[in-house]
Write a protein that holds these residues in place. Structure first.
Motif, short mmCIF file in Angstrom:
data_model
loop_
_atom_site.label_atom_id
_atom_site.label_comp_id
_atom_site.label_asym_id
_atom_site.label_seq_id
_atom_site.Cartn_x
_atom_site.Cartn_y
_atom_site.Cartn_z
N ARG A 168 7.42 -2.62 2.10
CA ARG A 168 7.74 -2.46 0.68
C ARG A 168 7.28 -1.10 0.17
O ARG A 168 6.54 -0.39 0.85
CB ARG A 168 7.10 -3.58 -0.14
CG ARG A 168 8.02 -4.77 -0.28
CD ARG A 168 7.26 -5.96 -0.82
NE ARG A 168 6.48 -6.60 0.21
CZ ARG A 168 5.48 -7.42 -0.02
NH1 ARG A 168 5.11 -7.69 -1.24
NH2 ARG A 168 4.82 -7.99 0.96
N GLU A 169 7.68 -0.79 -1.07
CA GLU A 169 7.25 0.45 -1.70
C GLU A 169 5.72 0.53 -1.70
O GLU A 169 5.04 -0.44 -2.02
CB GLU A 169 7.73 0.47 -3.18
CG GLU A 169 9.16 0.90 -3.34
CD GLU A 169 9.34 2.38 -3.06
OE1 GLU A 169 8.40 3.14 -3.34
OE2 GLU A 169 10.40 2.75 -2.53
N PRO A 214 1.95 -3.53 -5.98
CA PRO A 214 0.58 -4.05 -5.89
C PRO A 214 0.29 -4.73 -4.55
O PRO A 214 -0.86 -4.77 -4.10
CB PRO A 214 0.49 -5.07 -7.04
CG PRO A 214 1.89 -5.31 -7.47
CD PRO A 214 2.70 -4.11 -7.10
N ARG A 215 1.31 -5.31 -3.90
CA ARG A 215 1.13 -5.86 -2.56
C ARG A 215 2.06 -5.11 -1.61
O ARG A 215 2.95 -4.40 -2.05
CB ARG A 215 1.49 -7.37 -2.52
CG ARG A 215 0.65 -8.28 -3.38
CD ARG A 215 -0.83 -8.33 -3.04
NE ARG A 215 -1.16 -8.53 -1.65
CZ ARG A 215 -1.34 -9.73 -1.08
NH1 ARG A 215 -1.17 -10.82 -1.78
NH2 ARG A 215 -1.68 -9.81 0.19
N GLY A 216 1.83 -5.30 -0.35
CA GLY A 216 2.72 -4.65 0.62
C GLY A 216 2.19 -3.30 1.07
O GLY A 216 2.92 -2.45 1.56
#
Ligand SMILES: Nc1ncnc2c1ncn2[C@@H]1O[C@H](COP(=O)(O)OP(=O)(O)OP(=O)(O)O)[C@@H](O)[C@H]1O
Ligand SMILES: [Mg+2]
Length: 137
Positions: A100-101, A105-107
């Motif tokens: 993900r980007e 906030p996660r990833g």
């Protein structure tokens, strides 16, 4: 110089959040004891291992203390190999949507891992293999 692949740690541990730091410390100490000259410093190594361990315990084992993670560490003449497996269903590591980007906030875990080493996964996706280059003198 170690010519063949030599195992330096083989450890299984239940998936318990507040034991995570202790496990990372055990790994770092095992590497330090062997005087392995990895291309990462101990803080970088700590961050890298922590992200991989968290994914195994969280996504793989759902923080279920009855489910274990297994850590195997070995070294050959060019790389330190750290493999972390869990008892989960795995994931499709070939799917770009896993990455993900970095600003979300996660990833962030896989971005951090890729920053420090060359990760690969087994077909199922429940074992990550981290290949860390060694320094030459
Ligand atoms: N061992 C694993 N078992 C199952 N899925 C996994 C595993 N490792 C990673 N994944 C999948 O890859 C995704 C991306 O992992 P990544 O570490 O980048 O992000 P995250 O764990 O969701 O969030 P963060 O690490 O920022 O807290 C996870 O959301 C999960 O879907
Ligand atoms: Mg993560």
């Amino acid at each position: 110089m170690i010519q063949q692949k030599a195992e330096i740690l083989n450890l299984s541990h239940p998936s318990i959040k507040n034991r995570k730091k202790d496990i990372v410390d055990i790994i770092i100490k095992a590497i330090r004891r062997r005087e392995i000259q990895a291309s990462l410093n101990e803080n970088e190594m700590h961050l890298l291992i922590d992200e991989a361990l968290t994914n195994a315990m969280e996504h793989g084992n759902n923080w279920n203390p009855k489910k274990v993670i297994n850590i195997k560490i070995s070294v050959d003449h060019t790389f330190l190999h750290i493999s972390i497996s869990d008892e989960g269903h795995g994931f499709n590591s070939q799917d770009p949507s896993c990455f993900r980007e970095v600003f979300q906030p996660r990833g962030r875990g896989l971005h951090i891992i890729k920053q420090f080493c060359e990760p690969s996964w087994n077909k199922k996706g429940n074992r990550i293999d981290l290949k860390i280059a060694l320094n030459y003198h």
